[in-house]
Design a protein around this motif. Structure first.
Motif, PDB file in Angstrom:
ATOM      1  N   SER A  28       2.700  -7.050  -1.090  1.00  0.00           N
ATOM      2  CA  SER A  28       4.150  -7.774  -0.657  1.00  0.00           C
ATOM      3  C   SER A  28       4.384  -9.083  -0.705  1.00  0.00           C
ATOM      4  O   SER A  28       5.138 -10.177  -0.723  1.00  0.00           O
ATOM      5  CB  SER A  28       4.224  -6.695   0.070  1.00  0.00           C
ATOM      6  N   SER A  55      -0.982  -2.995   0.424  1.00  0.00           N
ATOM      7  CA  SER A  55       0.205  -3.627   0.562  1.00  0.00           C
ATOM      8  C   SER A  55       0.957  -4.399   0.944  1.00  0.00           C
ATOM      9  O   SER A  55       1.440  -5.685   0.774  1.00  0.00           O
ATOM     10  CB  SER A  55       1.090  -2.225   1.060  1.00  0.00           C
ATOM     11  N   ASP A  83       4.993  -1.475  -4.355  1.00  0.00           N
ATOM     12  CA  ASP A  83       5.316  -1.943  -3.396  1.00  0.00           C
ATOM     13  C   ASP A  83       6.108  -3.088  -4.403  1.00  0.00           C
ATOM     14  O   ASP A  83       7.295  -3.660  -3.606  1.00  0.00           O
ATOM     15  CB  ASP A  83       4.663  -2.633  -1.746  1.00  0.00           C
ATOM     16  N   ASN A  85       3.082  -4.350   6.880  1.00  0.00           N
ATOM     17  CA  ASN A  85       1.692  -3.789   6.351  1.00  0.00           C
ATOM     18  C   ASN A  85       0.268  -4.336   6.847  1.00  0.00           C
ATOM     19  O   ASN A  85      -0.400  -3.459   6.875  1.00  0.00           O
ATOM     20  CB  ASN A  85       1.611  -4.265   4.683  1.00  0.00           C
ATOM     21  N   GLN A 103      -1.308   1.506  -4.679  1.00  0.00           N
ATOM     22  CA  GLN A 103      -1.283  -0.093  -4.221  1.00  0.00           C
ATOM     23  C   GLN A 103      -1.181  -0.959  -4.980  1.00  0.00           C
ATOM     24  O   GLN A 103      -0.059  -1.877  -5.436  1.00  0.00           O
ATOM     25  CB  GLN A 103      -1.051  -0.419  -2.496  1.00  0.00           C
ATOM     26  N   ASN A 139      -5.048   1.040   2.272  1.00  0.00           N
ATOM     27  CA  ASN A 139      -3.298   1.070   1.717  1.00  0.00           C
ATOM     28  C   ASN A 139      -2.553   0.496   2.484  1.00  0.00           C
ATOM     29  O   ASN A 139      -1.657  -0.699   1.830  1.00  0.00           O
ATOM     30  CB  ASN A 139      -2.668   2.486   1.690  1.00  0.00           C
TER      31      ASN A 139
END
Length: 543
Positions: free
Chosen positions: A451, A447, A313, A86, A308, A443
């Motif tokens: 994550s 993310s 995610d 990402n 997000q 975004n």
């Protein structure tokens, strides 16, 4: 026939021979235009590049289980491996805005497919963790390009009547890619430990080649063509992607006005100077934005951030771990449960595509986020009960599985597709590519941070606490959307500018609706407003 008789009677009573007689059909309401099949095909091909991101998200959720066993890496290394793409894609999305202004939207899509192809091969042939990270870097650049350009191209080629439907396609194919990744996990999980995860990752090279070749059959974006002074080519594309010739002419006039090209310029007579390769755009976006541009930027960056940060995610990438925390220990059952997640996401995103141009962006978005808040809070409650119990509690396990599915369903029916639709349609023509790329950059950063920290987060505040946190963020998101995002349904891309820049739009919109209910449309105003004021109004209402 009755209609012919009515026409004969009307013709006999008229005093002007050249007056066209009226029939009942003349008073029928205008029919909704049929969906433009050519625009549909173009949007479909462009949006299929989003499969690349979806496949990587889906396949990595399962492949990480086997990569950890094969390469003997730690949880922190798993977090970095899963989430780093990402952040790498941030570089691709940042470069894609300028690239798409330079070589065009279509060839930027081809470039995205070629880069992801190389990344997928590198991951498939990785021999160690470092080699695998190099493949993630290359694939991430390709994903960033695809994420930015697909919704921009689709928005620019779509007629206003179906732009919401067509611009939601990237999210449809992200979900389709996630489902394919989950299926690939289950299919290749039976292979040897050394070969299975490499096949899961490497097989992603195949769709990227097919997509890059298919995109060459698409036309270039008419708005990009106008920016390059190619008015004749733009007119041809608009004639094929509009609902009527009149709409095509109107769209061309609007685009020329937005690009600063005089209306009297004719491509057959005047050589129009190429307008832009993206020079000066960042200054207009960041350093000296108009109130309307500032409002657009806040909305685009904000909607991508909340999409997000509300936890999608974490659920998609770490669904096997969530199901393990819920009490499912078998690898096969965990992978089957993730397939169910992918199926539900894909099913509800398909439902959303048909609602965007019927219900509108705001109602669908606000309903979606409200459902997400309820699902996240309930998921946090059920996981907390399971975490604090020493025996298996069937109702809590069932509630956890159900709320995971309801969360992705609510996300897919509103928050998922509307983020891409909204951020790709609100910016002025000259700023659209770079403006959209800033939204995508936010975004990807959000993310990536989420994550790469989710395992550490739930170990610090518990798995239930993590989802309570996401529920709180989603609540803030609902308030932001309610106060900041005006409705854009049915507006042309050039009409968007009048919707933004007035931060009192919500109050003015409510006042206008109240006046419309009180006075109707009988005062002759086409917008439904009334000449009678309920109180002093210092400026005209813009909605």
């Amino acid at each position: 026939m009755a209609s012919q008789g009515a026409q004969t009677t009307a013709a006999a009573t008229t005093t002007h021979a050249d007056q066209r007689p009226k029939s009942l059909a003349d008073f029928d309401p205008p029919q909704k235009p049929k969906r433009n099949k050519y625009a549909f095909a173009c949007a479909m091909l462009a949006s299929m590049t989003s499969i690349l991101l979806g496949y990587d998200i889906g396949v990595m959720s399962g492949a990480a289980i086997y990569i950890k066993k094969d390469l003997k890496i730690s949880d922190v290394q798993v977090e970095v491996l899963v989430g780093i793409l990402n952040l790498y894609s941030l570089l691709g999305s940042a470069a894609a805005g300028r690239t798409s202004d330079w070589i065009g939207r279509r060839y930027t899509i081809v470039l995205a497919g070629a880069i992801f192809f190389a990344g997928a091969l590198l991951m498939g042939f990785a021999t160690n963790y470092a080699f695998l990270m190099v493949g993630r870097f290359v694939a991430g650049i390709g994903v960033g390009y695809a994420l930015m350009i697909a919704p921009v191209y689709t928005a620019e080629v779509s007629p206003a009547s179906s732009r919401g439907f067509l611009t939601s396609f990237p999210e449809v194919f992200i979900n389709a890619g996630i489902l394919l990744g989950y299926v690939s996990n289950y299919a290749f999980s039976k292979l040897s430990l050394h070969l299975g995860w490499r096949m899961m990752l490497g097989i992603g090279a195949i769709p990227s080649v097919l997509l890059a070749v298919g995109v060459l059959a698409m036309p270039e974006s008419p708005r990009w063509l106008v920016m390059q002074g190619r008015l004749g080519d733009a007119r041809k594309v608009l004639n094929r992607t509009s609902d009527s010739k009149d709409e095509a002419a109107l769209r061309l006039a609007d685009i020329k006005e937005a690009a600063g090209i005089p209306q009297e310029c004719n491509d057959d007579v005047v050589q129009v100077e190429k307008r832009s390769h993206g020079e000066g755009v960042w200054r207009e976006l960041l350093l000296h934005p108009t109130p309307a541009v500032r409002h657009c930027l806040i909305c685009a960056v904000g909607i991508h951030f909340f999409q997000q940060s509300s936890g999608i995610d974490a659920v998609v990438l770490y669904s096997p771990r969530i199901f393990e925390k819920a009490g499912i220990t078998s690898d096969d059952l965990k992978l089957l449960a993730t397939v169910a997640v992918g199926f539900v996401k894909t099913l509800f995103i398909l439902v959303a595509t048909f609602l965007l141009d019927r219900i509108g962006r705001r109602p669908l978005l606000l309903s979606s986020v409200a459902g997400m808040i309820l699902s996240l809070a309930t998921l946090g409650f059920s996981l907390t009960v399971i975490d604090h119990s020493h025996v298996r509690i069937p109702w809590a396990v069932g509630l956890a599985l159900t709320t995971v599915l309801s969360y992705v369903a609510f996300f897919s029916i509103g928050m998922g597709p509307i983020t891409w639709v909204y951020s790709s349609e609100i910016f002025p023509l000259q700023l659209r590519a770079q403006g959209a790329s800033m939204g995508v950059a936010m975004n990807r950063v959000t993310s990536g941070v989420l994550s790469m920290s989710f395992i550490s987060l739930y170990e610090a505040i518990s798995i239930g606490g993590a989802f309570f946190l996401f529920a709180g963020i989603a609540t803030v998101a609902w308030l932001f959307f309610y106060t900041m995002l005006p409705e854009t349904q049915g507006k042309t891309l050039e009409e968007m500018q009048v919707l933004f820049g007035n931060f009192h739009w919500l109050r003015d919109s409510k006042r206008k609706k109240r006046n419309t209910k009180l006075f109707g449309n009988g005062d002759g105003n086409s917008d439904g407003s009334s000449n009678v004021q309920l109180g002093p109004v210092s400026k005209p209402i813009i909605n």
